[in-house]
Motif scaffolding. Structure first.
Motif, PDB file in Angstrom:
ATOM      1  N   LYS A 149      28.006  11.624-106.410  1.00  0.00           N
ATOM      2  CA  LYS A 149      28.541  10.693-107.409  1.00  0.00           C
ATOM      3  C   LYS A 149      27.782   9.372-107.352  1.00  0.00           C
ATOM      4  O   LYS A 149      27.443   8.780-108.388  1.00  0.00           O
ATOM      5  CB  LYS A 149      30.029  10.435-107.154  1.00  0.00           C
ATOM      6  CG  LYS A 149      30.924  11.655-107.219  1.00  0.00           C
ATOM      7  CD  LYS A 149      31.079  12.173-108.615  1.00  0.00           C
ATOM      8  CE  LYS A 149      32.085  13.329-108.656  1.00  0.00           C
ATOM      9  NZ  LYS A 149      32.145  13.955-109.992  1.00  0.00           N
ATOM     10  N   GLU A 152      37.028   9.184-113.137  1.00  0.00           N
ATOM     11  CA  GLU A 152      37.100  10.247-112.136  1.00  0.00           C
ATOM     12  C   GLU A 152      37.615   9.668-110.824  1.00  0.00           C
ATOM     13  O   GLU A 152      37.665   8.448-110.642  1.00  0.00           O
ATOM     14  CB  GLU A 152      35.730  10.900-111.913  1.00  0.00           C
ATOM     15  CG  GLU A 152      34.645   9.941-111.479  1.00  0.00           C
ATOM     16  CD  GLU A 152      33.281  10.600-111.409  1.00  0.00           C
ATOM     17  OE1 GLU A 152      33.219  11.837-111.356  1.00  0.00           O
ATOM     18  OE2 GLU A 152      32.273   9.875-111.405  1.00  0.00           O
ATOM     19  N   GLN A 207      42.676  12.218-114.324  1.00  0.00           N
ATOM     20  CA  GLN A 207      41.276  12.050-114.707  1.00  0.00           C
ATOM     21  C   GLN A 207      41.117  12.090-116.227  1.00  0.00           C
ATOM     22  O   GLN A 207      41.638  12.976-116.896  1.00  0.00           O
ATOM     23  CB  GLN A 207      40.418  13.153-114.081  1.00  0.00           C
ATOM     24  CG  GLN A 207      38.929  12.979-114.344  1.00  0.00           C
ATOM     25  CD  GLN A 207      38.080  13.778-113.377  1.00  0.00           C
ATOM     26  OE1 GLN A 207      38.286  13.760-112.171  1.00  0.00           O
ATOM     27  NE2 GLN A 207      37.110  14.507-113.900  1.00  0.00           N
ATOM     28  N   GLY A 208      40.402  11.099-116.766  1.00  0.00           N
ATOM     29  CA  GLY A 208      40.180  11.006-118.205  1.00  0.00           C
ATOM     30  C   GLY A 208      41.239  10.229-118.950  1.00  0.00           C
ATOM     31  O   GLY A 208      41.088   9.942-120.141  1.00  0.00           O
TER      32      GLY A 208
END
Length: 323
Positions: A185, A146, A109-110
């Motif tokens: 989300k 994500e 993630q990221g």
């Protein structure tokens, strides 16, 4: 520079420009800087910015920003980098390009990374005319925002209703929690219809579950409350105040003093033109949370509307029944 584009010159290192590489194509020279992640040289990777946590699991749903480039073009043939909040996409269903699937399974993630996909991991010998030529090697730049592991959810909802009843209680609760997280989300990305579907699917499972003890009832009610609140605000966004009010009231059957549920009912009642009910709900919400700025602001607005409505009603009575 053997046909290099302005973009490629930015990340080809000086040693790649020597005479030994003069016969190589730009992507062949770029490949010398990259790591083989497929084991056969078909998918190559260069990490540009590290991510955090675990790598993407199989069957996950991901939110990514990406751009795909042909070898001699500065402009991407596909990109979604202008999207502020890209939707969640499932590996193998929404994301079907083999190279991209393999690439994402190596990301955290990221993370932001650059990849090269050889033809058999992209569009093969035939390509995809008129955009992708035959036997094209592709460069993808990918930023993984994500991801959510949806394997257990998919497995659970593939079961019949009877089979779902036999799933251990703890596993069922985990599925519900992840499903609600999916909905959150989607809601955050303003995909309200899909968020509503996720929430309602989770509610159906909870309503169908046979409770065996008081502790289970408490855990189920706690999740129902969250889902009813989520459905109430989702229907408000979808401009369906009648259903928003219905789910707000369902939340109140579980927690009669819940400030969020009272506030949602107040919002829905106001949207329906029922100013008196809106005022009553918001006064009760204010009692629970006297310093909440949203509750206070809406109540002030409702009281103002109520006063204006009362004055107009009085004027009408005077006209109809003059002294």
């Amino acid at each position: 520079m053997n046909g290099d584009t302005a973009r490629l010159r930015q990340f080809l290192t000086p040693r790649d420009d020597g005479w030994r590489c003069s016969m190589m194509s730009p992507y062949q020279r770029l490949a010398r800087q990259m790591q083989d992640i497929s084991g056969d040289g078909g998918v190559l990777k260069k990490l540009l910015k590290d991510g955090t946590g675990q790598m993407v699991p199989r069957n996950a749903s991901v939110s990514v920003l990406f751009s795909g480039f042909l070898e001699y073009s500065d402009q991407p043939f596909t990109t979604n980098v202008n999207m502020r909040k890209p939707r969640m996409m499932k590996l193998g269903e929404d994301i079907t390009l083999l190279g991209l699937q393999i690439a994402l399974l190596t990301m955290k993630q990221g993370e932001f990374s650059r990849f090269l996909f050889h033809p058999k991991y992209a569009y093969g010998e035939l390509g995809c005319p008129p955009v992708i030529p035959p036997s094209a090697t592709l460069l993808f730049e990918v930023h993984l925002l994500e991801f959510l592991d949806s394997a257990e959810i998919d497995e659970f909802f593939d079961l019949s209703q009877g089979e779902q009843q036999n799933v251990p209680f703890s596993k069922m609760l985990k599925v519900i929690d992840v499903q609600r997280l999916f909905g959150n989300k989607l809601f955050k990305n303003k995909n309200y219809e899909d968020a509503k579907y996720r929430y309602k699917q989770a509610v159906t499972v909870l309503l169908d579950h046979k409770i065996s003890c008081e502790l289970e009832q408490h855990k189920v009610d706690r999740r129902k409350l969250l889902l009813f609140l989520n459905l109430s605000v989702t229907y408000l966004r979808l401009i369906c105040p009648t259903k928003a009010l219905r789910y707000g009231k369902m939340a109140l059957t579980i927690d009669a003093r819940n400030a969020k549920a009272l506030f949602r009912c107040g919002q829905a009642s106001l949207d329906l033109g029922d100013i008196e009910s809106a005022k009553n709900f918001l006064i009760m919400a204010q009692t629970e949370k006297p310093f909440d700025p949203d509750i206070n602001a809406l109540l002030k607005n409702v009281v103002s509307c109520h006063r204006e409505y009362a004055e107009k009603e009085k004027e009408m009575c005077v006209r109809m029944f003059p002294k």
